[in-house]
Structures are given as structure tokens and as C-alpha cells.
Scaffold this active site. Structure first.
Site, PDB file in Angstrom:
ATOM      1  N   HIS A   1     -12.698   2.362  -4.343  1.00 23.66           N
ATOM      2  CA  HIS A   1     -13.519   2.215  -3.139  1.00 23.66           C
ATOM      3  C   HIS A   1     -14.981   2.566  -3.394  1.00 23.66           C
ATOM      4  O   HIS A   1     -15.613   3.271  -2.598  1.00 23.66           O
ATOM      5  CB  HIS A   1     -12.937   3.064  -1.996  1.00 23.66           C
ATOM      6  CG  HIS A   1     -12.887   2.332  -0.689  1.00 23.66           C
ATOM      7  ND1 HIS A   1     -13.734   2.623   0.352  1.00 23.66           N
ATOM      8  CD2 HIS A   1     -12.116   1.312  -0.271  1.00 23.66           C
ATOM      9  CE1 HIS A   1     -13.465   1.827   1.371  1.00 23.66           C
ATOM     10  NE2 HIS A   1     -12.491   1.012   1.012  1.00 23.66           N
TER      11      HIS A   1
ATOM     12  N   ASP B   1      -7.328   1.726  -5.837  1.00 26.55           N
ATOM     13  CA  ASP B   1      -8.628   1.382  -5.240  1.00 26.55           C
ATOM     14  C   ASP B   1      -9.567   2.584  -5.308  1.00 26.55           C
ATOM     15  O   ASP B   1      -9.303   3.612  -4.676  1.00 26.55           O
ATOM     16  CB  ASP B   1      -8.410   0.967  -3.777  1.00 26.55           C
ATOM     17  CG  ASP B   1      -9.683   0.425  -3.135  1.00 26.55           C
ATOM     18  OD1 ASP B   1     -10.739   0.414  -3.802  1.00 26.55           O
ATOM     19  OD2 ASP B   1      -9.610   0.010  -1.955  1.00 26.55           O
TER      20      ASP B   1
ATOM     21  N   HIS C   1       0.860  -1.197   0.000  1.00 30.53           N
ATOM     22  CA  HIS C   1       0.000   0.000   0.000  1.00 30.53           C
ATOM     23  C   HIS C   1       0.886   1.232   0.000  1.00 30.53           C
ATOM     24  O   HIS C   1       1.721   1.374   0.900  1.00 30.53           O
ATOM     25  CB  HIS C   1      -0.837   0.068   1.273  1.00 30.53           C
ATOM     26  CG  HIS C   1      -1.781  -1.067   1.442  1.00 30.53           C
ATOM     27  ND1 HIS C   1      -2.081  -1.613   2.661  1.00 30.53           N
ATOM     28  CD2 HIS C   1      -2.502  -1.763   0.546  1.00 30.53           C
ATOM     29  CE1 HIS C   1      -2.943  -2.588   2.509  1.00 30.53           C
ATOM     30  NE2 HIS C   1      -3.220  -2.710   1.237  1.00 30.53           N
TER      31      HIS C   1
ATOM     32  N   GLU D   1      -9.556  -1.280  -8.521  1.00 32.17           N
ATOM     33  CA  GLU D   1     -10.384  -1.996  -7.547  1.00 32.17           C
ATOM     34  C   GLU D   1     -11.693  -1.270  -7.269  1.00 32.17           C
ATOM     35  O   GLU D   1     -11.697  -0.056  -7.065  1.00 32.17           O
ATOM     36  CB  GLU D   1      -9.564  -2.113  -6.261  1.00 32.17           C
ATOM     37  CG  GLU D   1     -10.315  -2.755  -5.126  1.00 32.17           C
ATOM     38  CD  GLU D   1      -9.464  -2.812  -3.865  1.00 32.17           C
ATOM     39  OE1 GLU D   1      -8.223  -2.691  -3.967  1.00 32.17           O
ATOM     40  OE2 GLU D   1     -10.038  -2.971  -2.780  1.00 32.17           O
TER      41      GLU D   1
ATOM     42  N   GLU E   1     -14.958  -6.267  -2.559  1.00 29.65           N
ATOM     43  CA  GLU E   1     -14.497  -6.188  -1.172  1.00 29.65           C
ATOM     44  C   GLU E   1     -15.661  -6.256  -0.181  1.00 29.65           C
ATOM     45  O   GLU E   1     -15.520  -6.822   0.894  1.00 29.65           O
ATOM     46  CB  GLU E   1     -13.724  -4.875  -0.988  1.00 29.65           C
ATOM     47  CG  GLU E   1     -13.248  -4.653   0.413  1.00 29.65           C
ATOM     48  CD  GLU E   1     -12.238  -3.528   0.496  1.00 29.65           C
ATOM     49  OE1 GLU E   1     -11.350  -3.468  -0.368  1.00 29.65           O
ATOM     50  OE2 GLU E   1     -12.338  -2.720   1.423  1.00 29.65           O
TER      51      GLU E   1
ATOM     52  N   TYR F   1      -9.708   7.105   1.186  1.00 30.79           N
ATOM     53  CA  TYR F   1     -10.229   6.553  -0.067  1.00 30.79           C
ATOM     54  C   TYR F   1     -11.100   7.603  -0.746  1.00 30.79           C
ATOM     55  O   TYR F   1     -11.922   8.246  -0.096  1.00 30.79           O
ATOM     56  CB  TYR F   1     -11.041   5.285   0.208  1.00 30.79           C
ATOM     57  CG  TYR F   1     -10.181   4.116   0.610  1.00 30.79           C
ATOM     58  CD1 TYR F   1      -9.301   3.544  -0.297  1.00 30.79           C
ATOM     59  CD2 TYR F   1     -10.237   3.595   1.896  1.00 30.79           C
ATOM     60  CE1 TYR F   1      -8.493   2.478   0.064  1.00 30.79           C
ATOM     61  CE2 TYR F   1      -9.434   2.526   2.265  1.00 30.79           C
ATOM     62  CZ  TYR F   1      -8.562   1.967   1.336  1.00 30.79           C
ATOM     63  OH  TYR F   1      -7.765   0.912   1.699  1.00 30.79           O
TER      64      TYR F   1
ATOM     65  N   GLU G   1      -3.778  -9.069  -0.711  1.00 28.83           N
ATOM     66  CA  GLU G   1      -3.451  -7.761  -0.121  1.00 28.83           C
ATOM     67  C   GLU G   1      -2.517  -7.979   1.059  1.00 28.83           C
ATOM     68  O   GLU G   1      -2.704  -8.909   1.839  1.00 28.83           O
ATOM     69  CB  GLU G   1      -4.744  -7.074   0.339  1.00 28.83           C
ATOM     70  CG  GLU G   1      -4.532  -5.659   0.806  1.00 28.83           C
ATOM     71  CD  GLU G   1      -5.852  -4.919   1.017  1.00 28.83           C
ATOM     72  OE1 GLU G   1      -6.913  -5.555   0.914  1.00 28.83           O
ATOM     73  OE2 GLU G   1      -5.797  -3.706   1.282  1.00 28.83           O
TER      74      GLU G   1
ATOM     75  N   ARG H   1     -12.421 -10.021  -4.920  1.00 21.05           N
ATOM     76  CA  ARG H   1     -11.785  -9.276  -3.834  1.00 21.05           C
ATOM     77  C   ARG H   1     -12.348  -9.587  -2.457  1.00 21.05           C
ATOM     78  O   ARG H   1     -12.134  -8.827  -1.521  1.00 21.05           O
ATOM     79  CB  ARG H   1     -12.069  -7.784  -4.055  1.00 21.05           C
ATOM     80  CG  ARG H   1     -11.179  -7.085  -4.988  1.00 21.05           C
ATOM     81  CD  ARG H   1      -9.819  -6.866  -4.477  1.00 21.05           C
ATOM     82  NE  ARG H   1      -9.718  -5.951  -3.339  1.00 21.05           N
ATOM     83  CZ  ARG H   1      -8.756  -6.013  -2.447  1.00 21.05           C
ATOM     84  NH1 ARG H   1      -7.850  -6.950  -2.501  1.00 21.05           N
ATOM     85  NH2 ARG H   1      -8.698  -5.147  -1.466  1.00 21.05           N
TER      86      ARG H   1
END
Ligand code: MG
Length: 440
Positions: free
Chosen positions: A246, A244, A159, A270, A296, A192, A373, A317
Site C-alpha cells: 500500500h 499489499d 483477502h 503490491e 492502484e 494497510y 481482486e 493494478r
């Protein structure tokens, strides 16, 4: 009492394992004695920080044989605790821990309504603990029972990010120097969605209306692609780059963002869309080939069916503790393999070491594996979990010990009780300039 009830009572009166069944049991467990679940314990800990971790310990009739599982849910923590203590525990005690598939299916039917996040946490914790027990009894790591290693270790992505393009480049280069091949880059302020936020109090707002940080989709679509243009210009096309979104986009803005990112050859983008809008992935596929990682916040695996079977996405994810455990995640990975989709299980942030290793066992035994991740923990968590996974140069390694491969030191966990759960544990709410609630 009618005939059906009479029969049911007659069967209920039989000894727990009749002689023929005991013989069959001994045969399929290589002579090991029959097991029963003697106790179920729910362990809550802050992990010595701000975590809100919940673990399940299933204790069997064999002295010293137990399993641990994660029921990780940062936002509905106490609902999960109650579901484990008051609903799972009385049902699970006395059952045969060897029958993982049967217990998974019957535990899911037990609640009548199914595939909700809290109950999936319960299923997941039970499932991981059962695999832990089976592995310890077999003397094998869980992945050996799932088919053995399909690769040498589990590649993980780092990250990184920064408030400027230059900062993003610096942090990317730091990750590469640490041995990571895959790096997720976030941009700007505000967490995010950063790059799409208008600062608190700025911009044209309704009189007397919302004054906090506000998300602007078109600004995000304009801001993010030039960051990756810069990174590719400076660092080349060697590093695998991820980003990402999000769930912050709607419809055509998601399509446009994916299209504009195409020249920078992303490893994946993502959750460009929220789970309510997955039909838009068809539009993204029609217009560009930017790889999509999705799901996610999925808790029902059937949400994935159209995305996987129509090959609308490239990576799944889901989080193992949210999707129902190793049993469920392995089935999803197998479905992915059939359709040429890969796995990129969610493990960062508030995830815990047990969750991390559950994904590890599925990942290392799966040909559909793409990436996991990364997550790293402070020293006190390493003390709490002997056998915890280790990340070295962009790869996650398990301890190789039987079962899940890590233990939970109850004394250390007890030293760090859960802290106060402010605002009921609520996840932050993003809003638009006019005050509308924005996804996620
Ligand atoms: Mg994410």
C-alpha cells in the site's frame, strides 16, 4: 460574423443525421434505427451500508434501452456527482451512443485538462454505460464484442490476514478450503501497513507532537518476510501468495523488502512504492525477481508506459472506474500483452458490482489477464443489482446476459440514500513517529 463562423453555423443547421449518413448508419448497425441519448441520470446510494456509490444511467431514444456505468470514488464522491450532473449531462444529451470511441475521446478533450481522477470517473461511467447499451442492442455480453472469452472464468484472489503468523495460516487455510488458489495475506494491527505500526502514544516522540499510530519502514521490512517464511514452511509452495504494501515504502527499503521476500516465491507484492517513486522499480528489478503489481492509485495510463515497456513490473493494478472505463482498460491490457505484463485489476473494498463486471469483461477477453481482486457484497446489494457477478471456488462468473450483464434496480437503490460524508470523505492519513505524513 466571419467566414469560418458562417460555415460552422450552416453545418450546425443541417438535420441531425443527413440521408447519406443515415444509410451508412443503418449499414453498420445492421438496420437498427439511429439512436440518440435522451436522458442522463445520476444515482447515488449507500448500497444499504456505508458505501458511497455513484452510478450513471444513460437512456436512449429506443424505448427501454439504457446502459449503466460506475463512477465510483469514495473520497471525492460529491465532486464526481457535480461533474456528471453539471458538466457531462448537458454535453452528452443528443449524442449518438453507438460511437463509444469517439465519445470517449471527445469527452476527455471536453475538459481541456485531462486524466484527473474525477474526470476519469466520469469517463468510466459514461464508457461502461455505452458498452452496456451496445451489448444489449447486439444481444451479446460486452466481452463478446471485445473478442470473446480467452479463458473459462475470471480467477480472483481472496483477502486474508491475522495479527499473528498462526492466525495468518488459519485464514490462508480457510481460503484454500473455499477453493481459492490465490490469497492475499496482510499482517498485524492498524490496517494497510500493519506490521510496521508503533501503537498510539508509544515510542520516542517529539514533545507535544503527534501521538497517534505511527508507521516505521524498517520495522515493516523486518516483520513481513518472516510471516511468509512461516506460511511457506507450514503450507508449502502450492498456494499463490500475495501481499499489499500500500505504497508505504521509500527507495531502498522497497528494494530490500522485495529482496527479502524472494525466497518465498510471491505471486506478487503490491504497490511496494508510491506512484511518485516509480523510477525505483528499476533498482528492484536489478536485485531480485519478486513479482511487482503496481498502480492502484494511477489515474493517468501514461504513468504505466515506462513500467510496462521496460518490463519493470509484472502486473498492472488500476481500477476501471479510476482509469477511464472499459475502453481505456482494454487498451492497457493490450499494451501489457505486447510486453509480457499481466493484469490484476483492483476491485476490493469500496468498489461496486458494476465496476466489478466492467473489469470482468476486459479480463475474460484478454490474454494478458493474470488475476482480479475479489469483492463480495451483502444480500441487499444482490437485490439492488439483478445479474450481479458470482464468485464460486475462486472464480468470478458473469450472468452471460447482454451488455454489462447486470441491472440497477432504481427502487431498491432509492431506499438506501448516501449517508453523511464525515470529514469530507477523506482517506486516512498515516504518519511517522515524528509526525511526518507517510504515503499513501
Ligand atoms: Mg492495494
Amino acid at each position: 460574423m466571419n467566414r469560418r463562423e458562417l460555415l460552422r453555423n450552416a453545418f450546425a443547421a443541417l438535420p441531425f443525421i443527413p440521408a447519406a449518413a443515415a444509410q451508412d448508419y443503418a449499414k453498420r448497425t445492421a438496420g437498427y434505427p439511429a439512436l440518440t441519448i435522451k436522458d442522463v441520470q445520476v444515482i447515488k446510494t449507500s448500497g444499504g451500508g456505508n458505501y458511497r456509490w455513484v452510478f450513471l444511467k444513460i437512456v436512449t431514444s429506443e424505448p427501454g434501452l439504457y446502459g449503466i456505468g460506475s463512477a465510483n470514488n469514495n473520497y471525492q464522491t460529491m465532486a464526481v456527482v457535480a461533474a456528471l450532473e453539471d458538466h457531462l449531462k448537458p454535453w452528452l444529451i443528443g449524442k449518438d451512443p453507438d460511437r463509444i470511441e469517439d465519445l470517449w475521446q471527445s469527452a476527455q478533450m471536453r475538459t481541456y485538462w485531462r486524466s484527473g481522477p474525477v474526470n476519469n470517473n466520469v469517463l468510466a461511467a459514461m464508457d461502461m454505460a455505452l458498452w452496456d447499451i451496445k451489448g444489449k442492442r447486439a444481444g451479446m455480453p460486452v466481452y463478446e464484442m471485445l473478442g470473446g472469452k480467452a479463458h473459462g472464468a475470471v480467477a480472483v484472489y481472496d483477502h486474508q490476514g491475522g495479527r499473528t503468523k498462526e492466525e495468518c495460516l488459519d485464514t490462508l487455510q480457510k481460503s484454500l478450503a473455499n477453493g481459492y488458489r490465490h490469497v492475499r495475506i496482510q499482517f498485524g494491527e492498524g490496517g494497510y501497513g500493519g506490521g510496521g505500526f508503533i501503537r498510539a502514544g508509544e515510542g520516542n516522540r517529539p514533545e507535544g507532537g503527534y501521538q497517534g499510530q505511527a508507521f516505521d519502514e524498517e520495522q515493516y521490512v523486518d516483520t513481513i518476510p518472516p510471516v511468509f517464511e512461516y506460511l511457506r514452511a507450514k503450507a508449502g509452495f502450492g498456494p499463490k501468495l500475495l501481499h499489499d504494501v500500500h505504497s508505504h515504502m521509500t527507495g531502498s527499503n522497497a528494494v530490500e523488502l522485495a529482496r527479502r521476500l524472494q525466497p518465498y516465491q510471491m505471486y506478487f507484492v503490491e504497490d511496494i512504492l508510491p506512484p511518485e517513486q516509480i523510477a525505483w522499480y528499476r533498482n528492484i528489478r536489478q536485485i531480485c525477481s519478486t513479482p511487482q503489481a503496481v498502480g492502484e492509485v494511477f489515474s493517468n495510463p501514461y504513468e504505466y508506459l515506462p513500467l510496462i515497456t521496460e518490463r519493470l513490473i509484472d502486473f498492472v493494478r488500476c481500477r476501471v472506474a479510476a482509469i477511464g472505463g472499459i475502453t481505456q482498460q482494454k487498451k492497457i491490457a493490450t499494451l501489457c500483452e505486447t510486453f509480457g505484463v499481466r493484469t490484476a485489476f483492483q476491485e476490493g473494498g469500496e468498489n461496486d458490482p458494476v465496476n466489478q463486471m466492467a473489469s470482468y469483461h476486459v479480463d475474460i477477453s484478454s490474454s494478458a489477464f493474470g488475476i482480479q481482486e475479489e469483492n463480495h457484497f451483502p444480500p441487499v446489494v444482490h437485490e439492488m443489482f439483478p445479474g450481479i457477478g458470482e464468485i464460486r471456488k475462486g472464480y468470478l462468473y458473469g450472468s452471460g446476459k447482454p451488455g454489462m450483464g447486470l441491472d440497477l434496480n432504481m427502487d431498491v437503490a432509492a431506499k438506501y440514500p448516501l449517508g453523511p460524508i464525515r470529514d469530507g470523505g477523506a482517506y486516512k492519513t498515516d504518519r511517522l513517529l515524528d509526525g511526518t505524513v507517510s504515503k499513501p
